[in-house]
Design a protein around this motif. Structure first.
Motif, short mmCIF file in Angstrom:
data_model
loop_
_atom_site.label_atom_id
_atom_site.label_comp_id
_atom_site.label_asym_id
_atom_site.label_seq_id
_atom_site.Cartn_x
_atom_site.Cartn_y
_atom_site.Cartn_z
N ALA A 1 23.19 83.25 -46.10
CA ALA A 1 24.54 83.73 -46.41
C ALA A 1 25.57 82.97 -45.57
N VAL A 2 25.32 82.85 -44.28
CA VAL A 2 26.25 82.15 -43.40
C VAL A 2 26.33 80.67 -43.78
N LEU A 3 25.19 80.06 -44.06
CA LEU A 3 25.19 78.65 -44.48
C LEU A 3 26.04 78.47 -45.74
N GLY A 4 25.89 79.36 -46.70
CA GLY A 4 26.68 79.27 -47.93
C GLY A 4 28.18 79.39 -47.67
N ILE A 5 28.55 80.31 -46.78
CA ILE A 5 29.97 80.46 -46.45
C ILE A 5 30.49 79.25 -45.69
N VAL A 6 29.70 78.75 -44.74
CA VAL A 6 30.11 77.55 -44.00
C VAL A 6 30.31 76.38 -44.96
N GLU A 7 29.37 76.21 -45.88
CA GLU A 7 29.49 75.12 -46.85
C GLU A 7 30.75 75.28 -47.70
N SER A 8 30.99 76.48 -48.22
CA SER A 8 32.20 76.73 -49.01
C SER A 8 33.46 76.52 -48.19
N PHE A 9 33.41 76.92 -46.92
CA PHE A 9 34.55 76.73 -46.02
C PHE A 9 34.83 75.25 -45.81
N VAL A 10 33.80 74.50 -45.46
CA VAL A 10 33.95 73.07 -45.19
C VAL A 10 34.43 72.32 -46.43
N LEU A 11 33.97 72.75 -47.59
CA LEU A 11 34.36 72.07 -48.85
C LEU A 11 35.66 72.62 -49.43
#
Length: 184
Positions: A147-157
């Motif tokens: 979940a955190v990885l998905g949010i970090v990825e969405s945040f960075v992108l």
């Protein structure tokens, strides 16, 4: 006594890594070749291969360095709660957005995602206390890390519309709530 690293080695590695980082951000990982790196850095292929096996080895070296920086941040913030710690964590990704964005956009950087996911699992395992013995801790860790990885990825992108602090605080709150539920 520790052995001293030759300054020429450090200089060559820094040149290769900075050239690679520029190309990673401008062109994307999939477009980079060793030949292009050596041409842009104005070094011989032999010099590159003295330090790295290939562009994947170079990428792994740079990812490990980022994870070492994240480890230092996690150690520094370990006494903080999930919300404040998440703000610190997301600020790091904000400061290094270009690097992480280039990695998340690439189709060939699966090892980066795995390394970051494994890193997140380890860090979360350090923060999670007792959980209900009827629940599987590995499932909880994987769930939270993904979940955190998905949010970090969405945040960075730039796929999220909120600011860094708001996103980070909400992630911290969700972590706290989910862990509290798992403890029951």
């Amino acid at each position: 006594m520790g052995s001293k690293v030759d300054r020429r080695i450090i200089k060559s590695q820094n040149l290769i890594q900075s050239t690679f980082l520029t190309m990673l951000i401008e062109e994307g990982f999939d477009e980079i070749t060793v030949k292009k790196i050596t041409e842009k850095a104005d070094i011989g292929r032999k010099t590159f291969y003295l330090h790295y096996a290939d562009k994947f080895d170079l990428l792994d070296t740079m990812v490990k360095r980022q994870l070492e920086e994240l480890e230092k941040i996690c150690e520094w913030k370990k006494e903080k709660g999930f919300i404040e710690g998440s703000v610190i964590w997301f600020n790091y990704f904000e400061e290094n957005r270009a690097f992480f964005e280039a990695l998340f956009r690439s189709e060939s950087t699966v090892s980066f995602r795995k390394q970051l996911l494994d890193f997140m699992k380890v860090q979360l395992s350090k923060k999670i206390g007792e959980i209900n013995p009827e629940k599987d801790a590995e499932i909880l860790l994987r769930f939270l890390s993904m979940a955190v990885l998905g949010i970090v990825e969405s945040f960075v992108l730039n796929q999220l519309n909120s600011g860094t602090e708001k996103i980070a605080k909400q992630v911290g709150e969700l972590l706290e709530q989910t862990i509290a539920l798992a403890s029951r």
